[in-house]
Write a protein that holds these residues in place. Structure first.
Motif, PDB file in Angstrom:
ATOM      1  N   MET A 125       0.859  -1.167   0.000  1.00 43.17           N
ATOM      2  CA  MET A 125       0.000   0.000   0.000  1.00 43.17           C
ATOM      3  C   MET A 125       0.909   1.235   0.000  1.00 43.17           C
ATOM      4  O   MET A 125       1.823   1.326   0.801  1.00 43.17           O
ATOM      5  CB  MET A 125      -0.896  -0.034   1.250  1.00 43.17           C
ATOM      6  N   ASP A 126       0.644   2.168  -0.897  1.00 41.89           N
ATOM      7  CA  ASP A 126       1.466   3.373  -0.958  1.00 41.89           C
ATOM      8  C   ASP A 126       0.971   4.435   0.023  1.00 41.89           C
ATOM      9  O   ASP A 126      -0.072   4.280   0.654  1.00 41.89           O
ATOM     10  CB  ASP A 126       1.532   3.923  -2.375  1.00 41.89           C
ATOM     11  N   VAL A 127       1.726   5.511   0.157  1.00 46.49           N
ATOM     12  CA  VAL A 127       1.432   6.556   1.141  1.00 46.49           C
ATOM     13  C   VAL A 127       0.079   7.206   0.879  1.00 46.49           C
ATOM     14  O   VAL A 127      -0.684   7.462   1.811  1.00 46.49           O
ATOM     15  CB  VAL A 127       2.562   7.609   1.153  1.00 46.49           C
ATOM     16  N   ILE A 128      -0.241   7.461  -0.386  1.00 47.46           N
ATOM     17  CA  ILE A 128      -1.528   8.092  -0.707  1.00 47.46           C
ATOM     18  C   ILE A 128      -2.681   7.187  -0.287  1.00 47.46           C
ATOM     19  O   ILE A 128      -3.659   7.648   0.297  1.00 47.46           O
ATOM     20  CB  ILE A 128      -1.606   8.457  -2.208  1.00 47.46           C
ATOM     21  N   SER A 129      -2.563   5.900  -0.546  1.00 44.88           N
ATOM     22  CA  SER A 129      -3.612   4.955  -0.140  1.00 44.88           C
ATOM     23  C   SER A 129      -3.772   4.915   1.374  1.00 44.88           C
ATOM     24  O   SER A 129      -4.889   4.847   1.883  1.00 44.88           O
ATOM     25  CB  SER A 129      -3.293   3.546  -0.649  1.00 44.88           C
ATOM     26  N   VAL A 130      -2.661   4.981   2.083  1.00 46.69           N
ATOM     27  CA  VAL A 130      -2.725   4.980   3.551  1.00 46.69           C
ATOM     28  C   VAL A 130      -3.423   6.246   4.046  1.00 46.69           C
ATOM     29  O   VAL A 130      -4.270   6.195   4.938  1.00 46.69           O
ATOM     30  CB  VAL A 130      -1.309   4.850   4.171  1.00 46.69           C
ATOM     31  N   CYS A 131      -3.109   7.393   3.443  1.00 41.70           N
ATOM     32  CA  CYS A 131      -3.751   8.650   3.859  1.00 41.70           C
ATOM     33  C   CYS A 131      -5.242   8.654   3.528  1.00 41.70           C
ATOM     34  O   CYS A 131      -6.045   9.173   4.301  1.00 41.70           O
ATOM     35  CB  CYS A 131      -3.043   9.832   3.225  1.00 41.70           C
ATOM     36  N   LYS A 132      -5.618   8.069   2.399  1.00 43.23           N
ATOM     37  CA  LYS A 132      -7.045   7.942   2.074  1.00 43.23           C
ATOM     38  C   LYS A 132      -7.732   7.054   3.110  1.00 43.23           C
ATOM     39  O   LYS A 132      -8.856   7.332   3.536  1.00 43.23           O
ATOM     40  CB  LYS A 132      -7.234   7.375   0.667  1.00 43.23           C
ATOM     41  N   PHE A 133      -7.049   5.986   3.523  1.00 45.55           N
ATOM     42  CA  PHE A 133      -7.582   5.097   4.551  1.00 45.55           C
ATOM     43  C   PHE A 133      -7.750   5.855   5.869  1.00 45.55           C
ATOM     44  O   PHE A 133      -8.787   5.747   6.533  1.00 45.55           O
ATOM     45  CB  PHE A 133      -6.646   3.894   4.734  1.00 45.55           C
ATOM     46  N   ILE A 134      -6.748   6.653   6.239  1.00 46.19           N
ATOM     47  CA  ILE A 134      -6.824   7.451   7.470  1.00 46.19           C
ATOM     48  C   ILE A 134      -8.022   8.391   7.406  1.00 46.19           C
ATOM     49  O   ILE A 134      -8.795   8.488   8.364  1.00 46.19           O
ATOM     50  CB  ILE A 134      -5.506   8.217   7.706  1.00 46.19           C
ATOM     51  N   ASN A 135      -8.209   9.067   6.281  1.00 42.95           N
ATOM     52  CA  ASN A 135      -9.352   9.977   6.115  1.00 42.95           C
ATOM     53  C   ASN A 135     -10.677   9.239   6.267  1.00 42.95           C
ATOM     54  O   ASN A 135     -11.597   9.729   6.922  1.00 42.95           O
ATOM     55  CB  ASN A 135      -9.294  10.662   4.751  1.00 42.95           C
ATOM     56  N   LYS A 136     -10.769   8.050   5.666  1.00 39.39           N
ATOM     57  CA  LYS A 136     -12.004   7.253   5.766  1.00 39.39           C
ATOM     58  C   LYS A 136     -12.292   6.858   7.209  1.00 39.39           C
ATOM     59  O   LYS A 136     -13.424   6.928   7.670  1.00 39.39           O
ATOM     60  CB  LYS A 136     -11.889   5.981   4.910  1.00 39.39           C
TER      61      LYS A 136
ATOM     62  N   LYS B 144       6.075  -6.226   6.574  1.00 36.40           N
ATOM     63  CA  LYS B 144       6.483  -7.623   6.443  1.00 36.40           C
ATOM     64  C   LYS B 144       7.014  -7.853   5.034  1.00 36.40           C
ATOM     65  O   LYS B 144       6.686  -7.114   4.107  1.00 36.40           O
ATOM     66  CB  LYS B 144       5.317  -8.567   6.750  1.00 36.40           C
ATOM     67  N   LYS B 145       7.820  -8.845   4.897  1.00 40.63           N
ATOM     68  CA  LYS B 145       8.404  -9.184   3.621  1.00 40.63           C
ATOM     69  C   LYS B 145       7.311  -9.655   2.672  1.00 40.63           C
ATOM     70  O   LYS B 145       6.442 -10.434   3.038  1.00 40.63           O
ATOM     71  CB  LYS B 145       9.475 -10.263   3.773  1.00 40.63           C
ATOM     72  N   LYS B 146       7.341  -9.136   1.464  1.00 38.15           N
ATOM     73  CA  LYS B 146       6.344  -9.467   0.462  1.00 38.15           C
ATOM     74  C   LYS B 146       6.561 -10.898  -0.038  1.00 38.15           C
ATOM     75  O   LYS B 146       7.696 -11.339  -0.222  1.00 38.15           O
ATOM     76  CB  LYS B 146       6.443  -8.481  -0.704  1.00 38.15           C
ATOM     77  N   ASP B 147       5.467 -11.582  -0.255  1.00 37.94           N
ATOM     78  CA  ASP B 147       5.513 -12.919  -0.837  1.00 37.94           C
ATOM     79  C   ASP B 147       5.967 -12.766  -2.294  1.00 37.94           C
ATOM     80  O   ASP B 147       5.339 -12.036  -3.062  1.00 37.94           O
ATOM     81  CB  ASP B 147       4.121 -13.551  -0.777  1.00 37.94           C
ATOM     82  N   PRO B 148       7.069 -13.422  -2.685  1.00 38.62           N
ATOM     83  CA  PRO B 148       7.576 -13.243  -4.043  1.00 38.62           C
ATOM     84  C   PRO B 148       6.620 -13.697  -5.141  1.00 38.62           C
ATOM     85  O   PRO B 148       6.756 -13.290  -6.298  1.00 38.62           O
ATOM     86  CB  PRO B 148       8.873 -14.059  -4.068  1.00 38.62           C
ATOM     87  N   THR B 149       5.623 -14.496  -4.784  1.00 37.70           N
ATOM     88  CA  THR B 149       4.668 -14.950  -5.801  1.00 37.70           C
ATOM     89  C   THR B 149       3.555 -13.928  -6.025  1.00 37.70           C
ATOM     90  O   THR B 149       2.815 -14.030  -6.990  1.00 37.70           O
ATOM     91  CB  THR B 149       4.030 -16.292  -5.398  1.00 37.70           C
ATOM     92  N   GLU B 150       3.432 -12.930  -5.131  1.00 37.96           N
ATOM     93  CA  GLU B 150       2.422 -11.875  -5.283  1.00 37.96           C
ATOM     94  C   GLU B 150       2.988 -10.745  -6.115  1.00 37.96           C
ATOM     95  O   GLU B 150       4.163 -10.461  -6.073  1.00 37.96           O
ATOM     96  CB  GLU B 150       2.015 -11.310  -3.914  1.00 37.96           C
TER      97      GLU B 150
END
Length: 75
Positions: free
Chosen positions: A1-12, A68-74
């Motif tokens: 999740m990028d910073v903009i998405s996190v801020c949109k989540f915070i606003n929601k 957390k470390k991203k799953d390489p298959t994702e």
């Protein structure tokens, strides 16, 4: 999740948990103007955000920031 998405989540979450940003700002002892400058700067100009500030807002809303470390298959 990028910073903009996190801020949109915070606003929601603020809209769900508080009457408005004024009430949220009072709760965290920050002026509404300071909070708006921070979040709108990120949402409109994609300015950088300090992770400790994001974490502080998430914690105030009942969430925690976990890396957390991203799953390489994702993708």
């Amino acid at each position: 999740m990028d910073v903009i998405s996190v801020c949109k989540f915070i606003n929601k979450e603020i809209k769900k948990q508080y009457k408005d940003q004024v009430e949220y700002s009072k709760n965290i002892k920050v002026s509404k103007q300071a909070f708006n400058k921070w979040i709108n700067g990120i949402l409109s100009k994609n300015t950088g955000a300090n992770y400790s500030t994001i974490e502080k807002h998430l914690n105030n809303l009942g969430y925690e920031l976990t890396i957390k470390k991203k799953d390489p298959t994702e993708k």
